[in-house]
Design a protein around this motif. Structure first.
Motif, PDB file in Angstrom:
ATOM      1  N   ALA A 181     -11.618  17.422  -3.596  1.00 23.01           N
ATOM      2  CA  ALA A 181     -12.275  16.537  -4.245  1.00 23.01           C
ATOM      3  C   ALA A 181     -11.807  16.218  -5.654  1.00 23.01           C
ATOM      4  CB  ALA A 181     -13.853  16.746  -4.011  1.00 23.01           C
ATOM      5  N   LYS A 182     -11.749  17.454  -6.304  1.00 24.27           N
ATOM      6  CA  LYS A 182     -11.514  17.470  -7.870  1.00 24.27           C
ATOM      7  C   LYS A 182      -9.995  16.718  -7.980  1.00 24.27           C
ATOM      8  CE  LYS A 182     -13.848  21.143  -9.938  1.00 24.27           C
ATOM      9  NZ  LYS A 182     -14.330  22.445  -9.375  1.00 24.27           N
ATOM     10  N   LEU A 183      -9.084  17.050  -7.220  1.00 26.74           N
ATOM     11  CA  LEU A 183      -7.586  16.459  -7.479  1.00 26.74           C
ATOM     12  C   LEU A 183      -7.904  15.042  -7.125  1.00 26.74           C
ATOM     13  CD1 LEU A 183      -5.504  19.274  -6.165  1.00 26.74           C
ATOM     14  CD2 LEU A 183      -5.543  18.563  -8.659  1.00 26.74           C
ATOM     15  N   CYS A 184      -8.445  14.789  -5.949  1.00 29.47           N
ATOM     16  CA  CYS A 184      -8.441  13.281  -5.605  1.00 29.47           C
ATOM     17  C   CYS A 184      -9.368  12.336  -6.942  1.00 29.47           C
ATOM     18  CB  CYS A 184      -9.239  13.147  -4.148  1.00 29.47           C
ATOM     19  SG  CYS A 184      -9.324  11.492  -3.477  1.00 29.47           S
ATOM     20  N   CYS A 203       0.897  -1.281   0.151  1.00 24.10           N
ATOM     21  CA  CYS A 203      -0.173  -0.148  -0.076  1.00 24.10           C
ATOM     22  C   CYS A 203       0.990   1.201  -0.011  1.00 24.10           C
ATOM     23  CB  CYS A 203      -0.942   0.105   1.234  1.00 24.10           C
ATOM     24  SG  CYS A 203      -2.106   1.392   1.227  1.00 24.10           S
ATOM     25  N   ALA A 204       0.731   2.053  -0.856  1.00 23.11           N
ATOM     26  CA  ALA A 204       1.402   3.579  -0.553  1.00 23.11           C
ATOM     27  C   ALA A 204       0.608   4.674  -0.218  1.00 23.11           C
ATOM     28  CB  ALA A 204       1.595   3.862  -2.250  1.00 23.11           C
ATOM     29  N   HIS A 205       1.252   5.466   0.458  1.00 21.81           N
ATOM     30  CA  HIS A 205       0.532   6.885   1.100  1.00 21.81           C
ATOM     31  C   HIS A 205       0.877   8.000   0.137  1.00 21.81           C
ATOM     32  CE1 HIS A 205      -0.015   5.131   5.567  1.00 21.81           C
ATOM     33  NE2 HIS A 205       0.055   4.372   4.603  1.00 21.81           N
ATOM     34  N   VAL A 206      -0.134   8.732  -0.197  1.00 21.60           N
ATOM     35  CA  VAL A 206       0.262  10.007  -0.682  1.00 21.60           C
ATOM     36  C   VAL A 206      -0.528  11.122  -0.042  1.00 21.60           C
ATOM     37  CG1 VAL A 206       0.720   8.781  -2.904  1.00 21.60           C
ATOM     38  CG2 VAL A 206      -1.423   9.669  -2.492  1.00 21.60           C
ATOM     39  N   ILE A 207      -0.122  12.315  -0.241  1.00 22.30           N
ATOM     40  CA  ILE A 207      -0.747  13.679   0.240  1.00 22.30           C
ATOM     41  C   ILE A 207      -0.890  14.470  -1.055  1.00 22.30           C
ATOM     42  CG2 ILE A 207      -0.444  15.562   1.791  1.00 22.30           C
ATOM     43  CD1 ILE A 207       1.239  13.913   3.535  1.00 22.30           C
ATOM     44  N   ILE A 208      -2.352  14.711  -1.071  1.00 17.94           N
ATOM     45  CA  ILE A 208      -2.722  15.958  -1.815  1.00 17.94           C
ATOM     46  C   ILE A 208      -2.719  17.112  -1.363  1.00 17.94           C
ATOM     47  CG2 ILE A 208      -4.754  16.566  -3.757  1.00 17.94           C
ATOM     48  CD1 ILE A 208      -5.286  13.583  -4.349  1.00 17.94           C
ATOM     49  N   GLY A 209      -2.180  18.168  -2.117  1.00 16.47           N
ATOM     50  CA  GLY A 209      -2.518  19.639  -1.417  1.00 16.47           C
ATOM     51  C   GLY A 209      -0.993  20.013  -0.865  1.00 16.47           C
ATOM     52  N   LEU A 210       0.118  19.199  -1.085  1.00 20.18           N
ATOM     53  CA  LEU A 210       1.263  19.596  -0.375  1.00 20.18           C
ATOM     54  C   LEU A 210       1.786  21.047  -0.816  1.00 20.18           C
ATOM     55  CD1 LEU A 210       3.039  16.138  -0.628  1.00 20.18           C
ATOM     56  CD2 LEU A 210       2.580  17.435   1.592  1.00 20.18           C
ATOM     57  N   ASN A 240     -18.985  12.145  -4.878  1.00 18.71           N
ATOM     58  CA  ASN A 240     -19.966  13.237  -5.675  1.00 18.71           C
ATOM     59  C   ASN A 240     -19.068  13.541  -7.062  1.00 18.71           C
ATOM     60  OD1 ASN A 240     -21.779  12.728  -3.939  1.00 18.71           O
ATOM     61  ND2 ASN A 240     -21.859  14.705  -2.841  1.00 18.71           N
ATOM     62  N   GLU A 241     -17.986  14.038  -6.865  1.00 15.81           N
ATOM     63  CA  GLU A 241     -17.097  14.720  -7.725  1.00 15.81           C
ATOM     64  C   GLU A 241     -16.932  13.495  -9.102  1.00 15.81           C
ATOM     65  OE1 GLU A 241     -16.291  17.600  -8.633  1.00 15.81           O
ATOM     66  OE2 GLU A 241     -14.965  17.241 -10.458  1.00 15.81           O
ATOM     67  N   ASN A 249     -16.283  15.407  10.152  1.00 21.56           N
ATOM     68  CA  ASN A 249     -16.317  15.861   8.675  1.00 21.56           C
ATOM     69  C   ASN A 249     -15.995  14.666   7.652  1.00 21.56           C
ATOM     70  OD1 ASN A 249     -17.790  18.253   9.125  1.00 21.56           O
ATOM     71  ND2 ASN A 249     -15.800  19.220   9.071  1.00 21.56           N
ATOM     72  N   LYS A 250     -15.525  13.444   8.441  1.00 18.23           N
ATOM     73  CA  LYS A 250     -15.063  12.395   7.712  1.00 18.23           C
ATOM     74  C   LYS A 250     -16.043  12.097   6.504  1.00 18.23           C
ATOM     75  CE  LYS A 250     -13.176   7.677   7.939  1.00 18.23           C
ATOM     76  NZ  LYS A 250     -13.128   6.684   8.631  1.00 18.23           N
ATOM     77  N   ASN A 251     -17.051  11.957   6.641  1.00 13.63           N
ATOM     78  CA  ASN A 251     -18.214  11.343   5.750  1.00 13.63           C
ATOM     79  C   ASN A 251     -18.225  12.624   4.596  1.00 13.63           C
ATOM     80  OD1 ASN A 251     -18.394   8.882   6.465  1.00 13.63           O
ATOM     81  ND2 ASN A 251     -20.185   9.281   7.777  1.00 13.63           N
ATOM     82  N   LYS A 252     -18.287  13.745   5.077  1.00 18.48           N
ATOM     83  CA  LYS A 252     -18.336  14.869   4.264  1.00 18.48           C
ATOM     84  C   LYS A 252     -17.499  14.890   3.132  1.00 18.48           C
ATOM     85  CE  LYS A 252     -18.760  19.768   4.225  1.00 18.48           C
ATOM     86  NZ  LYS A 252     -18.589  20.856   5.408  1.00 18.48           N
ATOM     87  N   THR A 253     -16.221  14.501   3.354  1.00 18.22           N
ATOM     88  CA  THR A 253     -14.987  14.657   2.867  1.00 18.22           C
ATOM     89  C   THR A 253     -15.270  13.580   1.662  1.00 18.22           C
ATOM     90  OG1 THR A 253     -13.782  15.573   4.542  1.00 18.22           O
ATOM     91  CG2 THR A 253     -12.503  14.701   2.540  1.00 18.22           C
TER      92      THR A 253
END
Ligand code: SF4
Length: 321
Positions: A246-249, A185-192, A294-295, A284-288
């Protein structure tokens, strides 16, 4: 792809494989990390607080007690008919001598219903003897995941966040682990800080090009008492809005091959420690999650959408020759 979600979630993967719910029991070991103790660097990754340990866990509690309590908590919540993975999460869980590692992994085997272990580590902390040890559990029938933090495929970003390893370390660790009966499994962060959409796409393409079985995608969040908190409060970078994340993910997930298990697309931090963004608070976990789903639904796309398009294109090219 799972019924309700436009990507293959870990929950769905476990359901398909075991026919029932599998719950991770997270534990904290009294370990450290070479990025903190001076072996590779000091200070750690700029975003990391306390080895990314969940605040409820304490490494001073004996491992057996942590596992027993985690199993009890899960049974109270989900009932008796469930299975378990022991998840060695915080700090670097391969960073000890082999005897110590064997003792901590062996402890998981003492509990009924444990079908796997999940070991979080750095890509530069996976020597052959540790991979051999982990493989020995897989050879005895356990499902064994090893989680490597990459965070970004941009080396400048890795230097900026003080990862103290390169992209090449990650590729090397993945290729060596993939020769064994281990799931990666790889971990990545979006928004660095200072990353662009192109950086995110490049990271997704690197993941898609390697023999990787799972991914954890986190939105960047800023935690108190970290170097990143200092930089954020000085205004040196901005965080993504939930819509931007959400868009980048979604872009990322579209590139992932359809068989890669998406372990998570959220990241939660205790509200007492979280500076921002608000969508990374546990409430806010479910909202994210829903924003990402949704995107993808709004676009009419899904995991593998772009990989499939690329493969179709390559097929056409190949037939043309
Ligand atoms: S490698 Fe992991 S534990 Fe070590 S500083 Fe970075 S995030 Fe924290």
């Amino acid at each position: 792809m799972s019924g309700a979600l436009p990507f293959l979630s870990l929950k769905e993967y476990f359901l398909r494989k075991y026919g029932k719910r599998v719950q991770k029991v997270t534990v904290a070991l009294p370990f450290t990390c070479p990025n903190r103790d001076g072996t590779k660097a000091v200070g750690g990754c700029t975003f990391c607080y306390d080895g990314s340990k969940p605040s409820l866990l304490s490494p001073t509690v004996p491992l057996k007690t942590q596992i027993a309590q985690g199993i009890e908590r899960a049974k109270r919540k989900y009932g008796e008919d469930i299975l378990f993975f022991v998840y060695y999460q915080s700090y670097t869980n391969t960073y000890a001598d082999l005897d110590t590692l064997k003792e901590v992994y062996d402890t998981a085997l003492e509990f009924e219903g444990v079908v796997g272990i999940d070991v979080g580590t750095r890509p530069d902390c996976a020597p052959e003897e540790v991979l051999d040890l982990l493989s020995s559990y897989a050879e005895r029938g356990l499902e064994v995941w090893i989680e490597f933090g990459l965070q970004s495929a941009n080396f400048e970003t890795l230097k900026r966040i003080n990862r103290a390893h390169g992209v090449s370390d990650f590729v090397d660790a993945v290729l060596r682990a993939s020769k064994r009966p281990l799931k990666i499994c790889a971990h990545v962060i979006i928004g660095l800080p200072h990353e662009t959409r192109e950086d995110v796409i490049e990271t997704a393409k690197l993941i898609a090009s390697l023999p990787i079985d799972g991914i954890k995608i986190h939105p960047l969040h800023v935690i108190k008492h970290t170097q990143m908190a200092k930089e954020f409060l000085e205004g040196r970078f901005k965080l993504l809005s939930l819509e931007e994340y959400a868009k980048l993910c979604a872009d990322f997930i579209e590139i992932l091959p359809a068989n890669v298990v998406v372990h998570r697309v959220t990241g939660e931090v205790d509200e007492k420690l979280l500076i921002a963004p608000d969508y990374c608070s546990p409430k806010n976990k479910n909202k994210t999650l829903q924003a990402v789903v949704n995107e993808l639904k709004r676009r009419g796309t899904y995991q593998g959408y772009n990989t499939t398009a690329l493969n179709r294109h390559m097929e056409t090219v190949r037939k043309g020759f």
